[in-house]
Design a protein around this motif. Sequence first.
Motif, PDB file in Angstrom:
ATOM      1  N   LEU A  49      43.230  14.998  18.651  1.00 56.59           N
ATOM      2  CA  LEU A  49      42.540  16.152  19.236  1.00 56.59           C
ATOM      3  C   LEU A  49      42.161  15.889  20.682  1.00 56.59           C
ATOM      4  O   LEU A  49      42.405  16.733  21.562  1.00 56.59           O
ATOM      5  CB  LEU A  49      41.292  16.487  18.417  1.00 56.59           C
ATOM      6  N   THR A  64      43.727  25.396  17.706  1.00 61.62           N
ATOM      7  CA  THR A  64      43.180  24.634  16.587  1.00 61.62           C
ATOM      8  C   THR A  64      42.685  25.600  15.516  1.00 61.62           C
ATOM      9  O   THR A  64      42.174  26.683  15.821  1.00 61.62           O
ATOM     10  CB  THR A  64      42.023  23.710  17.030  1.00 61.62           C
ATOM     11  N   SER A  66      40.609  25.711  11.571  1.00 55.74           N
ATOM     12  CA  SER A  66      39.815  24.928  10.619  1.00 55.74           C
ATOM     13  C   SER A  66      39.239  25.824   9.539  1.00 55.74           C
ATOM     14  O   SER A  66      39.212  27.061   9.668  1.00 55.74           O
ATOM     15  CB  SER A  66      38.679  24.181  11.331  1.00 55.74           C
ATOM     16  N   ARG A  92      36.996  24.692  24.371  1.00 57.30           N
ATOM     17  CA  ARG A  92      37.760  25.708  23.650  1.00 57.30           C
ATOM     18  C   ARG A  92      37.205  27.101  23.921  1.00 57.30           C
ATOM     19  O   ARG A  92      36.032  27.295  24.199  1.00 57.30           O
ATOM     20  CB  ARG A  92      37.709  25.447  22.137  1.00 57.30           C
ATOM     21  N   TRP A 142      42.973  26.551  25.458  1.00 57.37           N
ATOM     22  CA  TRP A 142      42.688  26.073  24.102  1.00 57.37           C
ATOM     23  C   TRP A 142      41.873  27.134  23.377  1.00 57.37           C
ATOM     24  O   TRP A 142      40.816  27.552  23.852  1.00 57.37           O
ATOM     25  CB  TRP A 142      41.925  24.745  24.162  1.00 57.37           C
ATOM     26  N   HIS A 144      40.266  28.213  19.476  1.00 56.18           N
ATOM     27  CA  HIS A 144      39.981  27.799  18.099  1.00 56.18           C
ATOM     28  C   HIS A 144      39.748  29.036  17.242  1.00 56.18           C
ATOM     29  O   HIS A 144      39.092  29.989  17.671  1.00 56.18           O
ATOM     30  CB  HIS A 144      38.741  26.906  18.033  1.00 56.18           C
ATOM     31  N   LEU A 179      47.068  22.828  15.703  1.00 53.66           N
ATOM     32  CA  LEU A 179      46.462  21.608  15.165  1.00 53.66           C
ATOM     33  C   LEU A 179      45.445  21.960  14.091  1.00 53.66           C
ATOM     34  O   LEU A 179      44.428  22.612  14.365  1.00 53.66           O
ATOM     35  CB  LEU A 179      45.783  20.818  16.286  1.00 53.66           C
ATOM     36  N   ILE A 181      42.417  21.305  11.350  1.00 55.22           N
ATOM     37  CA  ILE A 181      41.225  20.462  11.198  1.00 55.22           C
ATOM     38  C   ILE A 181      40.499  20.882   9.921  1.00 55.22           C
ATOM     39  O   ILE A 181      40.331  22.078   9.670  1.00 55.22           O
ATOM     40  CB  ILE A 181      40.275  20.610  12.402  1.00 55.22           C
ATOM     41  N   ILE A 213      41.186  15.398  11.201  1.00 54.02           N
ATOM     42  CA  ILE A 213      42.071  16.066  12.146  1.00 54.02           C
ATOM     43  C   ILE A 213      43.513  15.726  11.784  1.00 54.02           C
ATOM     44  O   ILE A 213      43.860  14.545  11.666  1.00 54.02           O
ATOM     45  CB  ILE A 213      41.744  15.630  13.586  1.00 54.02           C
TER      46      ILE A 213
END
Length: 280
Positions: A49, A64, A66, A92, A142, A144, A179, A181, A213
Amino acid sequence: MGRRIMEWAGRPEHLGGIPRALVFSAVGAFAKVVTTCLNSTSVHNPQTLIRLVKSRPPGVPLLTVSNHMSTLDDPLLWGFKGFPSVDAKIARWVLAAEDICFKNKLLSYIFRLGKCIPITRGGGIYQEHMNEALEVLSDGGWLHTFPEGKVYQDEAPIRRLKWGTASLIVRSPVTPIVLPIIHSGFQKVMPEKSFFGRRPPVPLCNQDIRIVIGEPIHFDLKSLKQEAMVATPDPSFHSLGWPKTSPDALGEVAQRWLYANISDRIQTVMEKLRIYSTKV
């Protein structure tokens, strides 16, 4: 075109960037204290990360994703040791519920300074603020997201993901690095119904937090789009009037096929990470 709530406050040049820097300094320090000092936190694979946040290829966006276990997942998720949580420039952007974070002008201003993009629940994947999120990715930023769409505090398999995140992956001019998480423990730091049936007034301490991660998920969008173009609608198909994508001109049937398949793959990876997190 729909309106964008207080978008001007989220621009980096707003008042020379000073209000944004102050917000990230304060919120980042708060996250560090809660996650690192007041609770016990273990992080698996933090270097992936940190590397992607600090030094991914120029112009390549990072997305990202999650699970969502508390209203404080963001910013506490970024408060672990070694993460640059107070750096507003590389921080982010995050999709945030309009009905919670943007209730009034003061909250809207603060959350905008914190690089939050309001999302209207039930507003669909083509609401105006999703276009704003797409612009973040287009600029190589970035972003999220919490693709489950709401807070779930029980330790259970990852729920079926909303299609908004998949639509951003498909529509981004440059395919983002995705990515995954997975975390647990924040539901104990900020439980939904522990204080007279409500959230506690301050985060709780002495809890165990685990953050796992994963590795980037790679999507061959060219091949996926070719498969989507020959997809046929199911018998219950009802058009929502989605516009065709640009520049591929994918219709609604193809889009639904793409978003469902990409969401399923992300959900599968997240679930594998969740199972792994219970064993480390």
